[in-house]
Design an enzyme around this catalytic site. Structure first.
Site, mmCIF file in Angstrom:
data_model
loop_
_atom_site.group_PDB
_atom_site.id
_atom_site.type_symbol
_atom_site.label_atom_id
_atom_site.label_comp_id
_atom_site.label_asym_id
_atom_site.label_seq_id
_atom_site.Cartn_x
_atom_site.Cartn_y
_atom_site.Cartn_z
ATOM 1 N N HIS A 13 50.021 46.436 35.160
ATOM 2 C CA HIS A 13 50.444 45.216 35.854
ATOM 3 C C HIS A 13 50.999 45.558 37.230
ATOM 4 O O HIS A 13 50.340 45.353 38.237
ATOM 5 C CB HIS A 13 51.452 44.495 34.965
ATOM 6 C CG HIS A 13 51.772 43.095 35.383
ATOM 7 N ND1 HIS A 13 51.113 42.428 36.385
ATOM 8 C CD2 HIS A 13 52.700 42.214 34.910
ATOM 9 C CE1 HIS A 13 51.611 41.213 36.513
ATOM 10 N NE2 HIS A 13 52.573 41.061 35.632
ATOM 11 N N HIS B 86 39.327 42.756 40.110
ATOM 12 C CA HIS B 86 40.393 41.903 39.590
ATOM 13 C C HIS B 86 39.828 41.017 38.499
ATOM 14 O O HIS B 86 38.678 40.609 38.578
ATOM 15 C CB HIS B 86 40.959 41.026 40.719
ATOM 16 C CG HIS B 86 42.281 40.422 40.401
ATOM 17 N ND1 HIS B 86 42.401 39.241 39.701
ATOM 18 C CD2 HIS B 86 43.540 40.845 40.666
ATOM 19 C CE1 HIS B 86 43.689 38.966 39.563
ATOM 20 N NE2 HIS B 86 44.402 39.914 40.135
ATOM 21 N N ASP C 126 46.691 45.486 45.694
ATOM 22 C CA ASP C 126 47.286 46.819 45.624
ATOM 23 C C ASP C 126 46.604 47.851 46.501
ATOM 24 O O ASP C 126 47.088 48.979 46.616
ATOM 25 C CB ASP C 126 47.274 47.314 44.169
ATOM 26 C CG ASP C 126 48.238 46.516 43.324
ATOM 27 O OD1 ASP C 126 49.328 46.238 43.812
ATOM 28 O OD2 ASP C 126 47.879 46.166 42.180
HETATM 29 N N1 ACO Z 1 36.242 50.827 40.063
HETATM 30 C C1 ACO Z 1 34.999 51.037 39.552
HETATM 31 N N2 ACO Z 1 34.376 50.212 38.721
HETATM 32 C C2 ACO Z 1 35.047 49.098 38.380
HETATM 33 C C3 ACO Z 1 36.336 48.798 38.877
HETATM 34 C C4 ACO Z 1 36.933 49.714 39.755
HETATM 35 N N3 ACO Z 1 38.145 49.499 40.278
HETATM 36 N N4 ACO Z 1 36.756 47.626 38.370
HETATM 37 C C5 ACO Z 1 35.765 47.206 37.579
HETATM 38 N N5 ACO Z 1 34.737 48.083 37.591
HETATM 39 C C6 ACO Z 1 33.441 47.953 36.912
HETATM 40 C C7 ACO Z 1 33.580 48.217 35.425
HETATM 41 O O1 ACO Z 1 33.364 49.575 35.138
HETATM 42 C C8 ACO Z 1 32.505 47.330 34.874
HETATM 43 O O2 ACO Z 1 31.266 47.957 35.113
HETATM 44 P P1 ACO Z 1 30.072 47.888 34.019
HETATM 45 O O3 ACO Z 1 29.622 46.464 34.022
HETATM 46 O O4 ACO Z 1 29.070 48.865 34.518
HETATM 47 O O5 ACO Z 1 30.696 48.314 32.720
HETATM 48 C C9 ACO Z 1 32.545 46.104 35.764
HETATM 49 O O6 ACO Z 1 33.045 46.581 37.031
HETATM 50 C C10 ACO Z 1 33.438 44.981 35.249
HETATM 51 O O7 ACO Z 1 34.731 45.510 35.085
HETATM 52 P P2 ACO Z 1 35.775 45.090 33.981
HETATM 53 O O8 ACO Z 1 36.561 46.294 33.577
HETATM 54 O O9 ACO Z 1 35.115 44.265 32.931
HETATM 55 O O10 ACO Z 1 36.708 44.113 34.793
HETATM 56 P P3 ACO Z 1 38.108 43.539 34.308
HETATM 57 O O11 ACO Z 1 38.206 42.158 34.826
HETATM 58 O O12 ACO Z 1 38.327 43.746 32.854
HETATM 59 O O13 ACO Z 1 39.135 44.516 35.047
HETATM 60 C C11 ACO Z 1 40.686 45.388 36.567
HETATM 61 C C12 ACO Z 1 39.899 44.145 36.116
HETATM 62 C C13 ACO Z 1 41.518 45.946 35.412
HETATM 63 C C14 ACO Z 1 41.666 44.975 37.667
HETATM 64 C C15 ACO Z 1 39.674 46.448 37.073
HETATM 65 O O14 ACO Z 1 38.923 45.913 38.132
HETATM 66 C C16 ACO Z 1 40.362 47.730 37.479
HETATM 67 O O15 ACO Z 1 40.619 48.584 36.632
HETATM 68 N N6 ACO Z 1 40.689 47.903 38.793
HETATM 69 C C17 ACO Z 1 41.388 49.078 39.223
HETATM 70 C C18 ACO Z 1 42.890 48.951 38.935
HETATM 71 C C19 ACO Z 1 43.550 47.982 39.879
HETATM 72 O O16 ACO Z 1 43.325 47.971 41.085
HETATM 73 N N7 ACO Z 1 44.441 47.123 39.300
HETATM 74 C C20 ACO Z 1 45.217 46.151 40.072
HETATM 75 C C21 ACO Z 1 44.785 44.738 39.802
HETATM 76 S S1 ACO Z 1 45.711 43.589 40.811
HETATM 77 C C22 ACO Z 1 47.202 43.409 40.000
HETATM 78 O O17 ACO Z 1 47.333 43.590 38.815
HETATM 79 C C23 ACO Z 1 48.437 42.972 40.794
#
Ligand code: ACO
Length: 464
Positions: free
Chosen positions: A283, A322, A378
């Protein structure tokens, strides 16, 4: 009212109350008409679907609430596809351009922008509640020198409830107001005291001549000077970060505040639950991880290799993607604009060049565009915090300061909402039932003691 409009704008619901959903329960052949309101059906409407009189009724299963609205709200609106975030109907772009954090906090809590008189009274009240009881100071001093400041914040916010026992009267308007003011006012003081304690430095008391962000910087950094005078560009950037983090509708910590607050506990305890939720790395902790990633990449030349690693799923591009935004996070866009201004004062951080190039290349790459992965809040915020000389374990604490106004606004909305009760989710029970107790001297390691006298059946798992 605003709720219906936003749902329709969002495309989430067609919006008229005549809309219904026809459901046939194939176990019994019975059909049901469920009302669709604001793009939702009521989970409780499924309870009438039973296989026999003794059946508990159908429940909905939604771990992590990914498709469940748990409240009606008029506070924050997100349109993730179009990258829009509004507080009480005002875009964050307008608020960052024309407003300040204290006015934004007023907007969130009171539902509308203040008149000049209302603003002055609000700012006066906040400014005159920034001091904390000396015993809270002793409480902070009791932590180990290396205690995480977020753990200290969580504990001290919770402890405030013992200093203001009258806040338990949550039906008293005056108590609610003064608790809101106290928390917004004292949060920077608690955060700064936690920081100074971790450095072994004397605490700096609040300075009522300074505005909200300047006072916070003073409590963090003042040393021997008579008066701390921060650069206006830095306070403006910090104030913008405060505005951008003030609310984000039903995220994990807000849901925690609402959930804990639904027991009708005092607001300090409910907000402490929000701080605890924000403490988690999924988070509030991603901006720190984004900086670690930029450190690891090291130079612009290493970016192609790093991106290959991301595409091979050996790495994650932290600060990208996101759950809700499938477009550029509007907060990231504004923060990026602030970065240059901050670096004018502090000198450029070499990591900025890597971040900008990384973003450019990712946004040119089919892997990221096809998955709608864009920079989130972020990606750049950690660079500003670092430029302000803040250690990384303070980043989440700084997130908690402005989010307090959002948490309180949501708490106030929840306690006045007649549809709300104590939050109490259901479960699908999958454990044993009606076991025979085995005396301890008859148990041996490695041997299961769970010998059901009745086998687990679907009926046995029905909720009591
Ligand atoms: N880098 C690389 N690939 C990614 C990323 C990323 N940052 N985020 C998503 N993907 C890919 C996944 O691997 C997935 O690929 P696939 O279809 O080949 O399996 C696809 O994109 C969909 O991703 P999900 O994990 O289903 O997306 P979800 O909505 O569950 O996750 C999250 C969102 C957790 C924010 C994710 O994008 C992530 O881990 N980002 C990096 C961490 C981050 O920056 N967090 C801060 C969020 S903002 C906040 O909380 C204030």
């Amino acid at each position: 009212m605003a709720d219906e409009q936003t749902q329709t704008q969002d495309g989430a619901g067609a919006g008229t109350t005549q809309d219904t959903l026809s459901v046939t329960d194939n176990r019994t052949g019975e059909s049901f008409e469920l009302e669709i309101t604001d793009g939702t059906v009521k989970a409780m409407d499924f309870r009438q679907m039973k296989v026999n009189e003794d059946d508990f009724g159908l429940m909905t299963y939604d771990p992590a609430f990914t498709n469940t609205a748990h409240c009606r709200s008029e506070i924050g609106f997100i349109d993730g596809d179009n990258g829009i975030l509004e507080y009480r109907g005002y875009s964050i772009e307008q608020l960052c351009e024309h407003s300040n954090y204290l006015e934004t906090a007023y907007l969130l809590i009171h539902g509308d922008l203040p008149t000049r008189e209302q603003y002055d009274a609000w700012a006066f009240d906040i400014t005159h509640h920034t001091f904390i009881h000396e015993n809270i100071k002793k409480f902070v001093e009791g932590f180990r020198y290396d205690a995480h400041p977020m753990g200290m914040l969580e504990a001290t916010v919770g402890a405030l409830s013992t200093f203001y026992p009258e806040s338990k009267d949550i039906d008293d308007e005056r108590q609610r107001y003064i608790s809101a003011v106290r928390m917004i006012a004292k949060m920077p003081t608690l955060a700064a005291f936690a920081y100074r304690h971790s450095l072994g430095l004397p605490f700096i008391y609040p300075d009522n001549d300074l505005d909200y962000p300047s006072n916070f910087l003073s409590m963090l950094f003042k040393m021997t000077e008579q008066k701390y005078e921060p650069d206006e560009r830095l306070t403006r950037a910090l104030d913008n970060l405060f505005i951008l983090h003030a609310d984000h509708e039903q995220n994990c910590s807000t849901a925690a505040v609402r959930g804990v607050g639904s027991s009708r506990v005092d607001p300090y305890s409910a907000v402490a639950a929000g701080v605890a939720a924000l403490y988690g790395p999924l988070h509030g902790g991603a901006n720190e991880a984004a900086l670690q990633m930029l450190d690891r990449i090291g130079t612009v030349e290493n970016i192609p290799d790093f991106l290959e690693g991301v595409k091979n799923k050996d790495e994650r591009l932290v600060g990208f993607g996101h759950r809700v935004y499938k477009n550029y996070d509007p907060r990231a866009r504004i923060i990026k604009q602030n970065v240059d201004e901050v670096f004018e004062v502090t000198g450029k951080n070499p990591k900025l060049e890597i971040a900008v190039e990384l973003e450019k290349r990712a946004l040119d790459d089919e892997y990221f565009t096809s998955r709608k992965l864009y920079p989130n809040v972020d990606f750049y915020s950690g660079l500003i915090y670092e430029a302000l000389n803040l250690p990384r374990d303070m980043f989440t604490v700084i997130f908690a300061i402005p989010r307090t106004s959002g948490w309180i606004a949501q708490w106030l909305e929840m306690v006045d909402d007649e549809e709300q009760k104590i939050a109490r989710p259901r479960q699908i029970y999958q454990g044993y039932r009606e076991l025979e107790y085995t005396p301890m001297d008859q148990r041996s390691e490695g041997e299961p003691h769970q010998k059901p006298s009745t086998p687990l059946s679907p009926e046995a798992s029905a909720p009591a």
